[in-house]
Design a protein around this motif. Structure first.
Motif, mmCIF file in Angstrom:
data_model
loop_
_atom_site.group_PDB
_atom_site.id
_atom_site.type_symbol
_atom_site.label_atom_id
_atom_site.label_comp_id
_atom_site.label_asym_id
_atom_site.label_seq_id
_atom_site.Cartn_x
_atom_site.Cartn_y
_atom_site.Cartn_z
ATOM 1 N N LYS A 219 20.059 66.228 47.489
ATOM 2 C CA LYS A 219 20.573 65.110 48.277
ATOM 3 C C LYS A 219 22.095 65.052 48.375
ATOM 4 O O LYS A 219 22.627 64.581 49.374
ATOM 5 N N GLU A 223 25.084 67.266 51.654
ATOM 6 C CA GLU A 223 25.951 66.388 52.441
ATOM 7 C C GLU A 223 27.387 66.897 52.501
ATOM 8 O O GLU A 223 28.197 66.379 53.276
ATOM 9 N N CYS A 230 33.615 64.058 50.244
ATOM 10 C CA CYS A 230 32.420 63.225 50.041
ATOM 11 C C CYS A 230 32.544 62.547 48.684
ATOM 12 O O CYS A 230 32.995 63.166 47.709
ATOM 13 N N LYS A 407 32.596 60.305 53.785
ATOM 14 C CA LYS A 407 31.194 59.932 53.552
ATOM 15 C C LYS A 407 31.026 59.454 52.114
ATOM 16 O O LYS A 407 31.707 59.927 51.198
ATOM 17 N N ILE A 409 27.983 58.439 49.096
ATOM 18 C CA ILE A 409 26.603 58.365 48.613
ATOM 19 C C ILE A 409 26.603 57.407 47.427
ATOM 20 O O ILE A 409 27.365 57.606 46.470
ATOM 21 N N VAL A 513 23.129 56.819 51.722
ATOM 22 C CA VAL A 513 24.213 57.576 52.350
ATOM 23 C C VAL A 513 24.906 56.671 53.361
ATOM 24 O O VAL A 513 24.266 56.135 54.278
#
Length: 519
Positions: A219, A223, A230, A407, A409, A513
């Motif tokens: 996961k 990404e 990230c 991004k 998570i 996400v």
């Protein structure tokens, strides 16, 4: 039925008599005045449930009256009524915190809708929520009484969380029904885990959920994109309902790209589940492959002091040529320092931030009487989590990440459950202290069917320090207590939030996400 009192100020109030009569016939008491000054004076001397203000009145205008009314009684709802549709007037009124805005000419239904929206909304929403849950109750019960697989159990839990959040402001009796249904769901879920958990770990063909040790590879790493940082934020102890409580605070800056769940491994504790995330391994594998940084139950050393090392080794094992950073936040000052320096992290491919506040809160709830008073139940626990998040350096960090279009998570290592039922267990002095699982050589208790007993730890990829080592996991809302000083420990720990065992709340946890808006 409660009768509401409405103050209505309009310089043409006589022309509004049909509307006033319309409201009076529906049980509302109307006090009409024809100027803003009188409205302000009456508002100060009497209590009204709602105020209607004409925007354009001779002398004191509606906007001026609005300022005085909000200064005197900021919580009284005010509806601005005007013939003027100019955007500037609307913006000024909205900036002055009006609660609704109506344009002349008025019609009775338009007025009644505004009144009901402001005064009856809570009761109407409560009635609708109760009605909708009653319709859904049977579907949920029939679902978890069936032979569900792991995805269906996650759906059941998400549905129960949805209704929990809806019921926070609803009828107490229906909240009790929901709580009873959740208890029954947990009972069935624990039987499901006891039946299937071993096969998840050993049978390649088993229909199995995503587990802790698979999160990074399946996961997080997918990404990562070259040249785009990230951030993985692991908020310790974050249950799915707590995620849903803080989610609204993020929606100004992010869109939720994916909202998934995964299953925490057993024991659902930081030492096992979080180390599994960062190592990409199950506990016995960590102990075998990384004996230099694995810390067992018998060691006094901190069991999560080597998360960064586990992460680096997993990255190398997956042949990833990436630049990473790791930060663990355990104190407010550390969070503030990271918020001040977060701009230095955008040259990394992956930035991992472990935030321990929720874990500290749950344990503080056990130890501190004040926190126990503040969080007597799940609804209060969610409220405290959201309040903390609103004022935390973590929210500031996330906003800065959104500005840089990176991004995010968000996940956790495990959840918690409010424990209510003590379960007697006997062990020697070397048995661990966790209230939701025990590991040791000579564990004594009555009834294997009442707990999740593991006599062959190797089949569950759990370390086995001794030949006779066994693990026992509490299920549903149990907590372990020793017969010695039993009543003392029951009084100390009953109705506290704990983790380590088997329950929906501990095992099915969020994996989110977030994509920055405009990114």
């Amino acid at each position: 039925m409660q009768r509401y009192s409405i103050l209505w100020a309009d310089d043409e109030i006589d022309l509004l008599k049909p509307h006033i009569l319309f409201l009076q016939q529906r049980g509302y008491d109307i006090t009409p005045v024809n100027n803003g000054a009188e409205a302000v004076e009456l508002n100060e001397s009497r209590n009204f449930d709602i105020v209607f203000l004409d925007e354009h009145m001779p002398g004191m205008s509606g906007l001026e009256a609005l300022g005085h009314i909000k200064a005197s009684k900021p919580n009284v709802p005010v509806v601005m009524i005007t013939k003027n549709e100019e955007e500037q007037i609307m913006e000024e009124a909205i900036g002055s915190k009006i609660d609704d805005y109506l344009i002349k000419p008025l019609n009775p239904s338009q007025i009644l809708l505004s009144v009901k929206k402001l005064l009856d909304k809570k009761s109407l929403v409560m009635e609708k929520t109760t009605s909708d849950y009653q319709q859904d109750f049977q579907k949920i019960s029939m679902a978890f009484l069936g032979d569900l697989h792991h995805e269906e159990w996650a759906d059941v839990y998400r549905k129960l969380v949805f209704w929990e959040l809806q019921m926070d402001q609803a009828d107490a009796s229906m909240a009790e029904v929901l709580e009873s249904q959740k208890v029954e769901a947990n009972s069935n879920f624990c039987r499901f885990v006891k039946k299937n958990y071993e096969s998840w770990l050993n049978d390649p063909k088993a229909n199995k959920p995503l587990l802790s040790h698979q999160v990074m590879k399946r996961k997080v790493f997918p990404e990562l994109q070259e040249g785009k940082p990230c951030f993985l934020i692991v908020i310790d102890n974050l249950r799915f309902d707590q995620w849903k409580s803080i989610e609204p605070e993020l929606l100004d800056d992010f869109t939720v790209e994916k909202e998934e769940t995964y299953y925490s491994i057993l024991p659902t504790t930081t030492a096992y589940a979080r180390n599994a995330i960062f190592s990409g391994m199950l506990p016995s594998e960590m102990a075998k492959v990384h004996p230099d940084i694995w810390v067992g139950e018998d060691d006094d050393e901190g069991k999560n002091n080597f998360e960064a090392e586990f992460l680096e080794r997993q990255v190398r094992r997956n042949n990833l040529n990436i630049k990473i950073s790791y930060h663990k936040i355990k104190k407010l000052e550390e969070g503030r320092d990271l918020a001040d320096s977060v701009s230095n992290l955008f040259s990394n491919d992956l930035n991992v931030i472990v935030y321990n506040f929720v874990d500290m809160l749950s344990h503080a709830r056990t130890d501190m009487a004040m926190v126990r008073e503040l969080a007597p139940d799940e609804a209060a626990y969610r409220s405290i989590t959201r309040s903390w998040f609103q004022h935390s350096p973590l929210l500031e960090i996330l906003k800065k990440i959104a500005e840089k279009k990176a991004k995010v998570i968000i996940t956790t290592d495990h959840g918690t459950i409010r424990v209510k039922r003590p379960f007697k267990i006997v062990g020697d002095r070397n048995v661990n202290t966790n209230l939701r699982y025990k590991q040791g050589k000579n564990l004594g208790y009555d009834g294997d069917n009442k707990v999740f007993a593991v006599s062959r730890p190797e089949r569950f990829f759990l370390p086995k320090p001794n030949v006779s080592t066994t693990y026992v996991f509490a299920v549903e809302d149990q907590f372990f207590a020793y017969p010695n000083n039993f009543n003392y420990y029951v009084g100390l720990y009953k109705d506290t939030f704990q983790h380590g065992g088997v329950s929906l709340e501990e095992m099915i946890v969020p994996l989110i996400v977030l994509a920055p808006k405009g990114g």
